[in-house]
Design a protein around this motif. Structure first.
Motif, PDB file in Angstrom:
ATOM      1  N   THR A 296       2.262 -11.995  -2.559  1.00  0.00           N
ATOM      2  CA  THR A 296       1.186 -11.191  -1.974  1.00  0.00           C
ATOM      3  C   THR A 296       1.029 -11.499  -0.490  1.00  0.00           C
ATOM      4  N   GLY A 297       1.045 -12.784  -0.152  1.00  0.00           N
ATOM      5  CA  GLY A 297       0.947 -13.156   1.252  1.00  0.00           C
ATOM      6  C   GLY A 297       2.112 -12.621   2.074  1.00  0.00           C
ATOM      7  N   GLU A 298       3.324 -12.728   1.525  1.00  0.00           N
ATOM      8  CA  GLU A 298       4.506 -12.228   2.235  1.00  0.00           C
ATOM      9  C   GLU A 298       4.436 -10.717   2.406  1.00  0.00           C
ATOM     10  N   GLY A 301       1.831  -9.759   4.976  1.00  0.00           N
ATOM     11  CA  GLY A 301       2.315 -10.057   6.313  1.00  0.00           C
ATOM     12  C   GLY A 301       3.271  -8.996   6.829  1.00  0.00           C
ATOM     13  N   LEU A 302       4.229  -8.597   5.989  1.00  0.00           N
ATOM     14  CA  LEU A 302       5.184  -7.564   6.371  1.00  0.00           C
ATOM     15  C   LEU A 302       4.481  -6.265   6.745  1.00  0.00           C
ATOM     16  N   CYS A 303       3.563  -5.838   5.872  1.00  0.00           N
ATOM     17  CA  CYS A 303       2.918  -4.534   6.055  1.00  0.00           C
ATOM     18  C   CYS A 303       1.918  -4.557   7.212  1.00  0.00           C
ATOM     19  N   ALA A 304       1.113  -5.617   7.309  1.00  0.00           N
ATOM     20  CA  ALA A 304       0.071  -5.663   8.336  1.00  0.00           C
ATOM     21  C   ALA A 304       0.671  -5.726   9.731  1.00  0.00           C
ATOM     22  N   ILE A 305       1.667  -6.592   9.929  1.00  0.00           N
ATOM     23  CA  ILE A 305       2.248  -6.741  11.269  1.00  0.00           C
ATOM     24  C   ILE A 305       2.981  -5.476  11.683  1.00  0.00           C
ATOM     25  N   SER A 306       3.786  -4.902  10.764  1.00  0.00           N
ATOM     26  CA  SER A 306       4.527  -3.681  11.111  1.00  0.00           C
ATOM     27  C   SER A 306       3.584  -2.513  11.380  1.00  0.00           C
ATOM     28  N   LEU A 307       2.505  -2.397  10.595  1.00  0.00           N
ATOM     29  CA  LEU A 307       1.560  -1.302  10.792  1.00  0.00           C
ATOM     30  C   LEU A 307       0.802  -1.456  12.106  1.00  0.00           C
ATOM     31  N   LEU A 308       0.378  -2.680  12.420  1.00  0.00           N
ATOM     32  CA  LEU A 308      -0.347  -2.902  13.664  1.00  0.00           C
ATOM     33  C   LEU A 308       0.544  -2.626  14.872  1.00  0.00           C
ATOM     34  N   LEU A 309       1.800  -3.047  14.811  1.00  0.00           N
ATOM     35  CA  LEU A 309       2.739  -2.736  15.888  1.00  0.00           C
ATOM     36  C   LEU A 309       2.907  -1.231  16.048  1.00  0.00           C
ATOM     37  N   ALA A 310       3.004  -0.526  14.916  1.00  0.00           N
ATOM     38  CA  ALA A 310       3.175   0.931  14.967  1.00  0.00           C
ATOM     39  C   ALA A 310       1.949   1.608  15.578  1.00  0.00           C
ATOM     40  N   ILE A 311       0.750   1.126  15.247  1.00  0.00           N
ATOM     41  CA  ILE A 311      -0.479   1.699  15.817  1.00  0.00           C
ATOM     42  C   ILE A 311      -0.516   1.495  17.324  1.00  0.00           C
ATOM     43  N   ALA A 361      12.982  -6.612   8.443  1.00  0.00           N
ATOM     44  CA  ALA A 361      12.107  -5.878   7.518  1.00  0.00           C
ATOM     45  C   ALA A 361      10.890  -5.319   8.250  1.00  0.00           C
ATOM     46  N   VAL A 362      10.296  -6.129   9.135  1.00  0.00           N
ATOM     47  CA  VAL A 362       9.160  -5.659   9.930  1.00  0.00           C
ATOM     48  C   VAL A 362       9.573  -4.489  10.818  1.00  0.00           C
ATOM     49  N   MET A 363      10.740  -4.581  11.440  1.00  0.00           N
ATOM     50  CA  MET A 363      11.198  -3.508  12.316  1.00  0.00           C
ATOM     51  C   MET A 363      11.453  -2.221  11.543  1.00  0.00           C
ATOM     52  N   ALA A 364      12.015  -2.327  10.333  1.00  0.00           N
ATOM     53  CA  ALA A 364      12.242  -1.128   9.520  1.00  0.00           C
ATOM     54  C   ALA A 364      10.918  -0.478   9.134  1.00  0.00           C
ATOM     55  N   LEU A 365       9.954  -1.273   8.718  1.00  0.00           N
ATOM     56  CA  LEU A 365       8.641  -0.736   8.360  1.00  0.00           C
ATOM     57  C   LEU A 365       7.939  -0.147   9.576  1.00  0.00           C
ATOM     58  N   ALA A 434      13.074  -7.503   0.107  1.00  0.00           N
ATOM     59  CA  ALA A 434      13.588  -8.658  -0.636  1.00  0.00           C
ATOM     60  C   ALA A 434      15.108  -8.702  -0.627  1.00  0.00           C
ATOM     61  N   LEU A 435      15.760  -7.542  -0.463  1.00  0.00           N
ATOM     62  CA  LEU A 435      17.220  -7.491  -0.465  1.00  0.00           C
ATOM     63  C   LEU A 435      17.823  -8.145   0.772  1.00  0.00           C
ATOM     64  N   ILE A 436      17.011  -8.375   1.799  1.00  0.00           N
ATOM     65  CA  ILE A 436      17.521  -9.064   2.996  1.00  0.00           C
ATOM     66  C   ILE A 436      16.738 -10.351   3.247  1.00  0.00           C
ATOM     67  N   GLY A 437      16.112 -10.873   2.205  1.00  0.00           N
ATOM     68  CA  GLY A 437      15.471 -12.171   2.298  1.00  0.00           C
ATOM     69  C   GLY A 437      14.094 -12.172   2.915  1.00  0.00           C
ATOM     70  N   ALA A 438      13.386 -11.018   2.897  1.00  0.00           N
ATOM     71  CA  ALA A 438      12.049 -10.956   3.494  1.00  0.00           C
ATOM     72  C   ALA A 438      10.948 -11.300   2.503  1.00  0.00           C
ATOM     73  N   GLY A 439      11.279 -11.494   1.229  1.00  0.00           N
ATOM     74  CA  GLY A 439      10.277 -11.861   0.230  1.00  0.00           C
ATOM     75  C   GLY A 439       9.408 -10.684  -0.163  1.00  0.00           C
TER      76      GLY A 439
END
Length: 500
Positions: A296-298, A301-311, A361-365, A434-439
């Motif tokens: 859940t934490g991972e 983290g992936l979704c929040a950081i990528s979304l904030l960067l996109a905003i 993973a963050v960059m893709a999101l 998860a397929l590239i080790g992002a959890g």
């Protein structure tokens, strides 16, 4: 600006913590590769080395590119795959392959002991009924349905070459997860699947391995690929030759059929060799709850950081698209085009630039979040009532002031709607990280598919769905508050903008 600086500092700390350098051992998403990876990690730690396991990183090319970049230092591979798929060499002798690898700063170990060659398998009862014992017999049965793992279906030494050599006429061929193929075979949904010789399902499912009577498949002896820059390789050299065929099949059976964890199986194997392996229990109940908490934490983290960067990126870009219409059409077309790229393909494209793990993973999101937010900004600003535009012109306000102080606040409900869409897309797509080790939750789902364990699949799927619902409702709540605040301020909102 202070907030933006703190955010960048947070991103840097997260990325550095995720990619903290130690001996990094990778593995593919098949069970035998993960078991070997766990054995290597525990052996390295017993020898006093700091080591981590990037497990289940997807297919061959992901591991190979990660090794060449230095994102991982070592991973288990097979000689047939190395020769046919990676190096595409005409000479598959180990010494020849070692010479080619050395030119790239890489090395290959002596064989570990087991051969995990590809094979074709059918239910024994059906094969006997149809009189099929070898692959060439399939040429006379065009009605049979085949199901192959994704990698075998697409790789150089896979289905295309075998079909040509044997002249097979079958066209109804499915590409699916290797472990799901066994379930489809047992249920009679397909008649034949590709197998690994170490798969315990061959015996438990009473499958007949068809004879490769034209010797299409090369040897797939297990070896280790490693970076020559890591001079201390002695920790794994004592394992060479000890993992024979029967031992590997028994270890895989304990994971696939008895639902033991790969860590526990690796520990008992090392204990059997006289090493003081860790005493580990299968991942169940409390441990599974802890794994969900970590995932859940991972995932957040992936979704929040990528979304904030996109905003932070998409809103100013959307303003430019409104001011400069030609530029805006180009940007929206480009964003729409990127949105059509399949998620796995985008991850693969980003690996050469960002490696594996958290950052790609963050960059893709981030990329997938741009289009919904951009459209929200552009449609919100262009959809303002004509009266407001005329009023702004009459007041003589500079365009920059009118955009930031009047038009953008009025368009904010539409912008928030775009952010809501981007957030939901992010949460679902992040499972592929998860397929590239992002959890994240994807790690649990992949484990469930590999182990045929519904509890793991649900442990990843249900929280991901709940997270998407909760985030969407929270953003809807903020959207409603924003609308009320604008109305209270005395600025009317046209009902055509719409809210859910």
């Amino acid at each position: 600006m202070r907030f933006f600086g703190l955010f960048l500092l947070f991103c840097a700390l997260v990325c550095s913590s995720v990619s903290a350098k130690s001996l990094v051992i990778g593995s593919k998403e098949d069970t035998n590769s993960i078991i070997v990876g766990e054995i290597l990690v525990q052996k390295a730690r017993l020898d006093g080395r700091k080591a981590e396991h990037r497990r289940a990183l997807g297919g061959t090319q992901i591991l190979w590119q990660a090794l060449k970049r230095g994102d991982i230092d070592l991973y288990p591979e097979f000689t047939g795959t190395l020769c046919e798929e990676i190096l595409r060499s005409d000479d598959c002798q180990l010494e020849s392959l070692r010479a080619i690898l050395a030119e790239q700063g890489l090395g290959v170990s002596a064989p570990l002991g087991f051969d995990n060659s590809y094979a074709f398998g059918m239910r024994r009862s059906e094969a006997q009924r149809l009189g099929i014992t070898k692959i060439s017999d399939l040429a006379f049965r065009p009605e049979l349905r085949f199901g192959f793992s994704d990698e075998f279906y697409n790789r150089q030494d896979g289905w295309a070459g075998l079909k040509t050599l044997y002249g097979l006429p079958q066209t109804g061929v499915l590409a699916l997860n290797h472990n799901l193929a066994y379930r489809a075979l047992a249920a009679g949904k397909i008649n034949l699947a590709d197998l690994y010789l170490t798969d315990p399902e061959i015996q438990s499912g009473d499958l007949l391995v068809l004879e490769d009577d034209r010797s299409y498949f090369p040897e797939y002896k297990a070896v280790l690929l490693y970076r020559l820059a890591d001079s201390n390789q002695s920790f794994w050299q004592t394992l060479v030759g000890l993992l024979d065929q029967e031992s590997m099949r028994a270890l895989v059976a304990r994971v696939s059929l008895k639902q033991e964890s790969e860590k526990s199986v690796a520990s008992s194997f090392l204990s059997g060799l006289g090493y003081a392996g860790q005493e580990l229990e299968p991942l169940r109940q409390a441990d599974l709850a802890r794994a969900i908490w970590v995932a859940t934490g991972e995932h957040l983290g992936l979704c929040a950081i990528s979304l904030l960067l996109a905003i932070l990126f998409a809103i100013p870009l959307g303003l430019l698209c409104v001011i400069y219409r030609s530029f805006g059409q180009f940007v929206l077309s480009a964003a729409s085009l990127v949105q059509t790229i399949p998620s796995l393909a985008l991850l693969a494209l980003l690996i050469p630039f960002f490696g594996i793990g958290f950052l790609p993973a963050v960059m893709a999101l981030f990329v997938y979040s741009l289009l919904p937010i951009l459209r929200g900004v552009v449609l919100g600003l262009q959809g303002l009532p004509r009266d407001y535009s005329e009023l702004i012109v009459a007041l003589g306000l500079p365009r920059s002031v009118s955009l930031w102080r009047i038009e953008l606040p009025l368009a904010s409900p539409s912008i928030l709607s775009g952010i809501r869409v981007a957030a939901v897309i992010n949460i679902g797509t992040a499972t592929l990280g998860a397929l590239i080790g992002a959890g994240g939750y994807g790690q649990l789902i992949i484990s469930g598919l590999r182990l045929n364990d519904l509890s793991f699949i649900l442990a990843g799927g249900i929280p991901a769905a709940l997270m998407a619902i909760v985030v969407d409702r929270l953003l809807h709540y903020f959207e409603s508050l924003l609308v009320k605040k604008i109305r209270v301020a005395g600025v009317g909102i046209d009902s055509d903008l719409g809210y859910l």
